[in-house]
Design an enzyme around this catalytic site. Structure first.
Site, short mmCIF file in Angstrom:
data_model
loop_
_atom_site.label_atom_id
_atom_site.label_comp_id
_atom_site.label_asym_id
_atom_site.label_seq_id
_atom_site.Cartn_x
_atom_site.Cartn_y
_atom_site.Cartn_z
N ARG A 180 0.86 -1.20 -0.10
CA ARG A 180 -0.20 -0.03 0.09
C ARG A 180 0.91 1.22 -0.06
NH1 ARG A 180 -2.84 -3.64 -0.62
NH2 ARG A 180 -4.99 -3.97 0.16
N SER B 188 -11.29 -1.15 2.53
CA SER B 188 -10.62 -1.47 3.75
C SER B 188 -10.05 -0.30 4.33
CB SER B 188 -9.15 -2.35 3.56
OG SER B 188 -9.44 -3.49 3.08
N GLU C 256 -6.18 3.71 5.79
CA GLU C 256 -5.53 3.74 4.60
C GLU C 256 -5.94 4.63 3.57
OE1 GLU C 256 -5.80 -0.50 2.51
OE2 GLU C 256 -6.79 0.58 0.94
C1 LIG Z 1 -15.31 -1.25 -2.13
C2 LIG Z 1 -14.04 -1.07 -2.19
C3 LIG Z 1 -12.97 -1.98 -2.29
C4 LIG Z 1 -11.81 -1.72 -2.29
N1 LIG Z 1 -10.66 -2.71 -2.34
C5 LIG Z 1 -9.35 -2.60 -2.66
C6 LIG Z 1 -8.40 -3.52 -2.56
O1 LIG Z 1 -8.77 -4.60 -2.54
N2 LIG Z 1 -7.06 -3.24 -2.84
C7 LIG Z 1 -6.71 -1.80 -2.72
O2 LIG Z 1 -5.49 -1.80 -2.84
N3 LIG Z 1 -7.51 -0.92 -2.76
C8 LIG Z 1 -8.99 -1.09 -2.70
N4 LIG Z 1 -9.83 -0.13 -2.32
C9 LIG Z 1 -9.13 1.27 -2.44
C10 LIG Z 1 -9.20 2.07 -3.73
O3 LIG Z 1 -10.38 1.51 -4.73
C11 LIG Z 1 -8.01 1.99 -4.46
O4 LIG Z 1 -7.08 2.64 -3.63
C12 LIG Z 1 -7.96 2.86 -5.73
O5 LIG Z 1 -6.99 2.77 -6.53
C13 LIG Z 1 -8.35 4.30 -5.64
O6 LIG Z 1 -8.57 4.75 -6.91
P1 LIG Z 1 -9.49 6.25 -7.14
O7 LIG Z 1 -9.30 6.47 -8.58
O8 LIG Z 1 -10.63 5.93 -6.60
O9 LIG Z 1 -8.44 7.24 -6.41
P2 LIG Z 1 -8.79 8.38 -5.33
O10 LIG Z 1 -9.41 7.74 -4.49
O11 LIG Z 1 -9.60 9.54 -6.25
O12 LIG Z 1 -7.38 9.05 -5.00
C14 LIG Z 1 -6.77 8.29 -4.04
C15 LIG Z 1 -5.32 9.08 -3.86
O13 LIG Z 1 -4.40 9.08 -5.08
C16 LIG Z 1 -4.08 10.21 -5.48
N5 LIG Z 1 -4.36 9.91 -7.05
C17 LIG Z 1 -5.31 9.51 -7.76
N6 LIG Z 1 -5.11 9.36 -9.09
C18 LIG Z 1 -3.96 10.23 -9.39
C19 LIG Z 1 -3.13 10.59 -10.47
N7 LIG Z 1 -3.69 10.36 -11.79
N8 LIG Z 1 -2.18 11.24 -10.17
C20 LIG Z 1 -1.77 11.61 -8.86
N9 LIG Z 1 -2.43 11.40 -7.67
C21 LIG Z 1 -3.42 10.45 -7.85
C22 LIG Z 1 -5.46 11.13 -5.17
O14 LIG Z 1 -5.02 12.62 -4.98
C23 LIG Z 1 -5.75 10.43 -3.53
O15 LIG Z 1 -4.59 11.04 -2.85
C24 LIG Z 1 -11.14 -0.39 -2.33
C25 LIG Z 1 -12.25 0.66 -2.37
C26 LIG Z 1 -13.32 0.40 -2.14
C27 LIG Z 1 -14.58 1.51 -2.19
#
Ligand SMILES: Cc1cc2nc3c(=O)[nH]c(=O)nc-3n(C[C@H](O)[C@H](O)[C@H](O)COP(=O)(O)OP(=O)(O)OC[C@H]3O[C@@H](n4cnc5c(N)ncnc54)[C@H](O)[C@@H]3O)c2cc1C
Length: 344
Positions: free
Chosen positions: A164, A233, A329
């Site tokens: 992570r 998580s 997280e």
């Molecule tokens: C139901 C559920 C299940 C999940 N399961 C998992 C799992 O199994 N494993 C896991 O690792 N995660 C999991 N996650 C967490 C999440 O889905 C991941 O971390 C995902 O990669 C976040 O993507 P996002 O596009 O929503 O990012 P956001 O939430 O929009 O951003 C997260 C962070 O990354 C930064 N960021 C995003 N995109 C960029 C970019 N292009 N450039 C620079 N910075 C950026 C943002 O500024 C922010 O700080 C889960 C979430 C949910 C809701």
């Protein structure tokens, strides 16, 4: 590029927190990033990068320019006998890309099916599930480097991928990820090390079946944010030294744990939360999900302050019982649009 003001982000974050951004812009191509940054500088605004909103905690008012990544495209840029190299726009939906890769018979990402969010966020916390981390299949990450004010490509070995964690977390305000280049396999090398998967994969072993099992298991365990707003998580699984773990397991011999390569031990945060009495428990409108104690749910119009109250109470109870400090997280933001340490 069209900058909007006073934009409600409630439907753009999976915890459904009401959050009004003073400024908001959607960017569709890499060059828009430069224009958006120039706007932020001219107007003396911090910048908050938003992708799928599934791993962040937003305050009710954000005085900043929210840049929403919407860069599309999946381009096969190289291949050899064993691998195919694919460059994917940061704004592609992660799960759709995983499904597409499987259809194309490109292998590696199947264990990561159904993780919410966009491709550009996948390297940020090195998304992982069912024994696979995305960093294993990333060749390079294309960014705009705000410090050096230039576009560049960062090779996987320079991304500092860990559990992570990545370089993008170490330097949170430096990079805008514009696309990610993956090196995928032409022959499936299925990873079934994760307990549930081994049991579930009694059928024919194919990448398609593996992907379907992952989807099935996730749907049965994790709440869909559309029904129960959540960020997956909520806490990281704590990693303890062997000595610290031995101390806990003397008192709690059934503690689920996963030995790490360097003799540290990863402990299941969900189990600790369950044992501390929080599975299915709510404080006001926020609680830990009844089927999976690791998932914090916004049951009705909670604000960030409500979320904080609940997760801090969970942290307190787990610390009291196990002397372990759980670390959230999702990324926490201040009203100025800056990333904050949890607990501030
Ligand atoms: C139901 C559920 C299940 C999940 N399961 C998992 C799992 O199994 N494993 C896991 O690792 N995660 C999991 N996650 C967490 C999440 O889905 C991941 O971390 C995902 O990669 C976040 O993507 P996002 O596009 O929503 O990012 P956001 O939430 O929009 O951003 C997260 C962070 O990354 C930064 N960021 C995003 N995109 C960029 C970019 N292009 N450039 C620079 N910075 C950026 C943002 O500024 C922010 O700080 C889960 C979430 C949910 C809701």
């Amino acid at each position: 590029m069209h900058v909007q003001t006073q934009v409600q982000l409630k439907n753009l974050n999976t915890l459904n927190l009401s959050a009004i951004a003073s400024h908001y812009v959607k960017i569709n191509q890499p060059s828009d990033a430069i224009e958006a940054l120039a706007f932020a500088k001219k107007n003396d605004l911090n910048v908050l990068i938003l992708s799928g909103g599934s791993n962040l905690l937003l305050p009710e008012h954000i005085h900043a320019l929210v840049i929403h990544l919407n860069i599309q495209g999946i381009d096969r840029i190289d291949e050899d006998e064993n691998t195919v190299t694919v460059k994917v726009g940061a704004g592609q939906v992660w799960h759709d890309f995983v499904l597409y890769s499987t259809q194309q018979h490109w292998y590696g990402l199947q264990n990561l099916a159904l993780i919410p969010g966009l491709v550009g966020a996948s390297p940020v916390q090195n998304i992982g599930a069912y024994g696979v981390e995305v960093g294993e299949f990333i060749e390079s990450v294309q960014v705009y480097d705000r410090e050096l004010q230039q576009f560049s490509s960062i090779l996987s070995q320079d991304c500092n991928f860990a559990y992570r964690h990545s370089r993008f977390k170490e330097e949170p305000n430096r990079y805008i990820i514009l696309s990610v280049t993956f090196k995928l396999l032409k022959k499936a090398a299925l990873k079934l090390s994760y307990g549930d998967l081994q049991q579930a994969m009694a059928d024919e072993l194919t990448a398609e079946n593996l992907q379907n099992k992952v989807i099935q298991i996730r749907q049965s365990k994790l709440p869909n944010p559309k029904d129960f707003p959540n960020v997956g998580s909520f806490f990281k699984n704590p990693i303890l030294t062997q000595a610290a773990f031995d101390k806990i397991s003397q008192q709690f011999p059934n503690t689920p744990h996963y030995p790490q390569a360097n003799s540290d031990v990863k402990v299941a945060a969900g189990w600790l939360i369950d044992q501390a009495g929080w599975k299915g428990k709510q404080l006001g409108t926020v609680g830990m999900f009844h089927k999976q104690a690791l998932v914090l749910v916004n049951y009705a119009d909670a604000t960030l302050a409500d979320v904080k109250k609940t997760y801090q109470a969970v942290q307190f109870d787990v610390k009291q019982k196990f002397s372990i400090q759980l670390e959230p997280e999702p990324v926490l933001y201040s009203e100025q649009g800056l990333i904050q340490a949890h607990g501030d």
